[in-house]
Design a protein around this motif. Structure first.
Motif, short mmCIF file in Angstrom:
data_model
loop_
_atom_site.label_atom_id
_atom_site.label_comp_id
_atom_site.label_asym_id
_atom_site.label_seq_id
_atom_site.Cartn_x
_atom_site.Cartn_y
_atom_site.Cartn_z
N HIS A 67 -30.16 -38.58 -1.06
CA HIS A 67 -30.56 -39.60 -1.12
C HIS A 67 -29.80 -40.18 0.95
CE1 HIS A 67 -32.48 -40.71 -4.85
NE2 HIS A 67 -31.26 -40.32 -5.30
N CYS A 68 -30.42 -41.09 1.63
CA CYS A 68 -29.91 -40.99 3.23
C CYS A 68 -29.20 -42.58 2.67
CB CYS A 68 -31.28 -40.73 4.15
SG CYS A 68 -32.89 -41.85 3.31
N SER A 69 -28.39 -42.76 3.96
CA SER A 69 -27.89 -43.48 4.00
C SER A 69 -28.73 -45.56 3.69
CB SER A 69 -27.54 -43.68 5.47
OG SER A 69 -27.73 -43.89 6.58
N GLU A 70 -29.86 -45.54 4.32
CA GLU A 70 -31.18 -46.27 3.91
C GLU A 70 -31.37 -47.04 2.68
OE1 GLU A 70 -31.80 -43.38 6.20
OE2 GLU A 70 -31.36 -44.19 8.03
N GLY A 71 -30.80 -45.42 2.13
CA GLY A 71 -31.39 -45.43 0.57
C GLY A 71 -32.55 -45.35 -0.06
N ARG A 72 -33.40 -44.57 1.00
CA ARG A 72 -34.18 -43.66 0.25
C ARG A 72 -34.35 -42.35 -0.69
NH1 ARG A 72 -36.38 -41.04 4.09
NH2 ARG A 72 -35.76 -41.73 6.44
N SER A 73 -34.52 -42.48 -1.36
CA SER A 73 -34.66 -40.55 -1.38
C SER A 73 -34.90 -39.35 -0.21
CB SER A 73 -34.85 -40.07 -3.12
OG SER A 73 -37.04 -40.65 -2.79
N VAL A 74 -34.90 -38.77 0.01
CA VAL A 74 -35.46 -37.43 1.26
C VAL A 74 -35.25 -35.81 0.22
CG1 VAL A 74 -33.19 -37.24 2.37
CG2 VAL A 74 -35.41 -36.94 3.91
N ARG A 75 -36.42 -35.45 1.16
CA ARG A 75 -35.94 -33.87 0.46
C ARG A 75 -35.26 -33.10 1.42
NH1 ARG A 75 -38.37 -31.60 -4.66
NH2 ARG A 75 -39.88 -33.09 -5.46
N LEU A 76 -34.93 -32.06 1.21
CA LEU A 76 -33.84 -31.00 1.70
C LEU A 76 -34.83 -30.71 3.17
CD1 LEU A 76 -31.06 -29.16 0.39
CD2 LEU A 76 -31.29 -30.94 1.75
N HIS A 77 -36.19 -29.91 2.88
CA HIS A 77 -36.86 -28.99 3.69
C HIS A 77 -37.36 -30.62 4.18
CE1 HIS A 77 -38.02 -25.38 1.10
NE2 HIS A 77 -36.44 -25.22 0.96
N GLN A 78 -37.34 -31.39 4.76
CA GLN A 78 -37.46 -33.06 5.49
C GLN A 78 -36.68 -32.44 6.10
OE1 GLN A 78 -39.20 -36.55 4.25
NE2 GLN A 78 -38.83 -37.18 5.15
N LEU A 79 -35.33 -32.53 5.91
CA LEU A 79 -34.04 -32.66 7.12
C LEU A 79 -34.67 -31.18 7.73
CD1 LEU A 79 -32.03 -34.00 4.40
CD2 LEU A 79 -32.98 -35.41 6.24
N VAL A 80 -34.90 -30.59 7.04
CA VAL A 80 -34.43 -28.96 7.81
C VAL A 80 -36.01 -29.11 9.12
CG1 VAL A 80 -34.54 -26.79 7.92
CG2 VAL A 80 -33.33 -27.76 6.26
N ASP A 81 -36.66 -29.42 9.00
CA ASP A 81 -38.24 -29.79 10.00
C ASP A 81 -37.76 -29.68 11.10
OD1 ASP A 81 -39.81 -29.27 8.22
OD2 ASP A 81 -40.41 -31.45 7.81
N ASP A 82 -37.63 -28.59 12.33
CA ASP A 82 -37.91 -28.67 13.35
C ASP A 82 -35.99 -29.14 13.76
OD1 ASP A 82 -38.01 -27.93 16.50
OD2 ASP A 82 -38.46 -30.00 17.13
N THR A 83 -35.02 -28.11 12.89
CA THR A 83 -33.68 -28.65 13.20
C THR A 83 -33.42 -27.37 12.31
OG1 THR A 83 -31.70 -29.73 14.08
CG2 THR A 83 -32.34 -29.81 11.94
N PHE A 84 -31.24 -26.34 12.80
CA PHE A 84 -31.11 -26.22 12.18
C PHE A 84 -29.80 -27.26 11.57
CE2 PHE A 84 -31.91 -22.06 14.08
CZ PHE A 84 -31.08 -21.12 13.37
N LEU A 85 -29.40 -27.26 10.18
CA LEU A 85 -29.02 -27.76 9.03
C LEU A 85 -27.93 -27.89 8.72
CD1 LEU A 85 -29.04 -30.90 8.20
CD2 LEU A 85 -30.35 -29.94 6.57
N CYS A 86 -26.78 -28.47 8.75
CA CYS A 86 -25.54 -27.76 8.42
C CYS A 86 -25.39 -28.98 7.18
CB CYS A 86 -24.35 -28.53 9.62
SG CYS A 86 -23.71 -26.79 9.92
#
Length: 526
Positions: A408-427
């Protein structure tokens, strides 16, 4: 920027073009035929391929045209006895696509091509057959035979997606390792009523093992598909013989209409080299694998997951050219030692031969992870730590694909990890935001986020960079301790697992150049 030249508009070439479009890398796609293939070919798309289609923006279109399958049946043909099925529903916490889909290749290709035309109108060149190419310090020049005569195009890289008889591979004199067996597989698309008039309660994808004549039954959106073996010297059956064989396989049915047929040899052939300078082999040009257990087309799509992001990072100046070498190393192992050997093991399993199949052992979740290609661990550190087979549910290791878990992101909505990885390295930094841990600054192509079961306080300065992991579910699933950093590549695979105290400085180095053997082992599995 010079475009990337892609030769061959089969599923791998088309998917690679969509990937480059996603990463905003210009490309040109060439096909020697006047249209996309109309041949009856591969028919099952595995979960990992669906994840790639999601990233590249075509999953919804593919799913609309497909038949979804949550059970892969395993049946002893002589007795009709059901052995344990592969139940993909067990993967619901690991992927947003806990199923595989049935869709013929000649239905898939137009969907992919229409998406390319929307993103890059005019980038596809039909009736362009590659004749020769020359590599230079800053690119590749390729000459094509066309209806208007010879045409020459300049590009940054040349990608050979031109099939098992690859012209580009031949021009580079790259040796092929492996063998072609005399045995063949015969495929027939059949229209018959197995639902109402003569109902047969078979899974939509079922394997019928038999020492004399195994059979694979695939329910396609518009027909049933039968696959069975032919000896090397046997004549292909006539349409009447095929209709009789269908009845022998499934019992008495009414009318049987034969729509399409094709036969192909049993292959396990791998190119010895996948990169020569600015030229890369992909798909069947790099590995010709008989598509038992859907390991043909889907292994090629793994190439289209691995190479495009690397090209994007190098062409943007975010990584050294060495990053491109990891493509051939990682994917060669998957194709030669993974998919190829699994396909042959599957064929022997279907014949009832001794020795077993590793993917059919272990727990049910592990079996499903393996058969959907979600369980592939890549040799990220080039130290031999890789696997095609998932044996059990356990802690995360370097090279693993990270689950597409929900946070869950800071805006309150749920999000999938792979979406966060789209076009970036993610730490992902697993730490308590109440203690105000210091996060490194984001860089182009690298994003840092804190993950905790504790919501970040408003006065922490971390709220907009935090993810809520309800109940510590993700951290427990990954097997990470507190104050651990997990670095994820744009292809969803783990590049490093480090203590947070040592993660700030080394992380950027692990992106701009390949992970070195002497520093990557933190978090690697034994």
């Amino acid at each position: 920027m010079k475009p990337v030249l892609i030769v061959g508009a089969g599923p791998v070439g088309l998917t690679t073009a969509l990937a480059l479009a996603f990463y905003r890398v210009p490309f040109m796609l060439f096909e020697e035929d006047g249209s996309l293939s109309r041949d009856t070919k591969a028919g099952t798309i595995l979960t990992r391929t669906l994840e790639a289609f999601r990233r590249y923006g075509v999953a919804d279109d593919v799913l609309k045209a497909s038949l979804r399958v949550d059970e892969i049946g395993d049946i002893e043909r002589s007795s009709g006895k059901m052995r344990p099925s592969v139940e993909t529903a067990l993967l619901r916490d690991d992927t947003r696509y806990p199923f595989v889909v049935n869709l013929p290749q000649h239905h898939l290709e137009p969907i992919l091509h229409r998406a390319i035309e929307r993103r890059a109108p005019g980038a596809t060149y039909l009736r362009h057959r590659v004749e020769r190419f020359v590599q230079e310090a800053d690119g590749v020049t390729a000459t094509f035979d066309t209806p208007l005569g010879q045409r020459t195009f300049e590009g940054s890289y040349l990608l050979a997606c031109d099939g098992g008889r690859s012209t580009i591979r031949g021009a580079l004199n790259i040796a092929i390792e492996g063998e072609t067996l005399s045995a063949r597989t015969f495929l027939a698309d059949v229209r018959a009523d197995l639902d109402v008039a003569t109902p047969r309660d078979y899974p939509y994808l079922a394997y019928f093992a038999d020492p004399a004549e195994w059979m694979v039954l695939v329910r396609q959106p518009h027909c049933w598909r039968f696959l069975f073996p032919l000896t090397g010297d046997a004549d292909e059956p006539t349409r009447q013989q095929l209709a009789d064989k269908v009845r022998a396989f499934v019992g008495a049915v009414g009318d049987v209409e034969i729509l399409n047929t094709i036969s192909y040899r049993i292959h396990h052939r791998i190119a010895s080299t996948w990169r020569v300078g600015r030229v890369f082999l992909m798909g069947d040009a790099a590995h010709l694998i008989t598509p038992m257990w859907a390991l043909g087309l889907n292994t090629g799509i793994l190439d289209a997951i691995s190479l495009p992001w690397r090209l994007a990072w190098v062409t943007r100046g975010w990584a050294d050219d060495e990053l491109l070498d990891g493509y051939g190393h990682e994917q060669y192992l998957v194709a030669a030692k993974g998919s190829g050997e699994m396909a042959e093991a599957a064929r022997r399993y279907m014949l009832g031969e001794q020795g077993g199949v590793e993917t059919m052992s272990g727990d049910r979740w592990a079996n499903a992870m393996t058969r959907t290609m979600l369980g592939v661990r890549l040799d990220v550190g080039q130290n031999g730590e890789w696997s095609m087979v998932r044996t059990a549910q356990g802690r995360l290791c370097v090279g693993d694909r990270i689950p597409d878990a929900e946070v869950h992101c800071s805006e309150g909505r749920s999000v999938r990890l792979h979406q966060l990885v789209d076009d970036t390295f993610l730490c992902l930094h697993f730490a308590d935001p109440r203690r105000r841990p210091a996060l490194p600054a984001n860089r182009p192509g690298l994003r840092h986020l804190l993950v905790s079961r504790r919501d970040a306080p408003f006065d922490s300065g971390l709220r907009h960079r935090s993810l809520l992991d309800v109940g510590d579910t993700l951290r427990a699933r990954l097997g990470c301790s507190i104050d651990t950093t997990v670095l994820i590549r744009p292809d969803d695979h783990v590049a490093a697992i480090l203590p947070m105290t040592s993660a700030i400085d080394p992380v950027h180095d692990r992106i701009v150049r390949p992970v070195r053997r002497d520093v990557q082992t933190s978090g690697a599995c034994p």
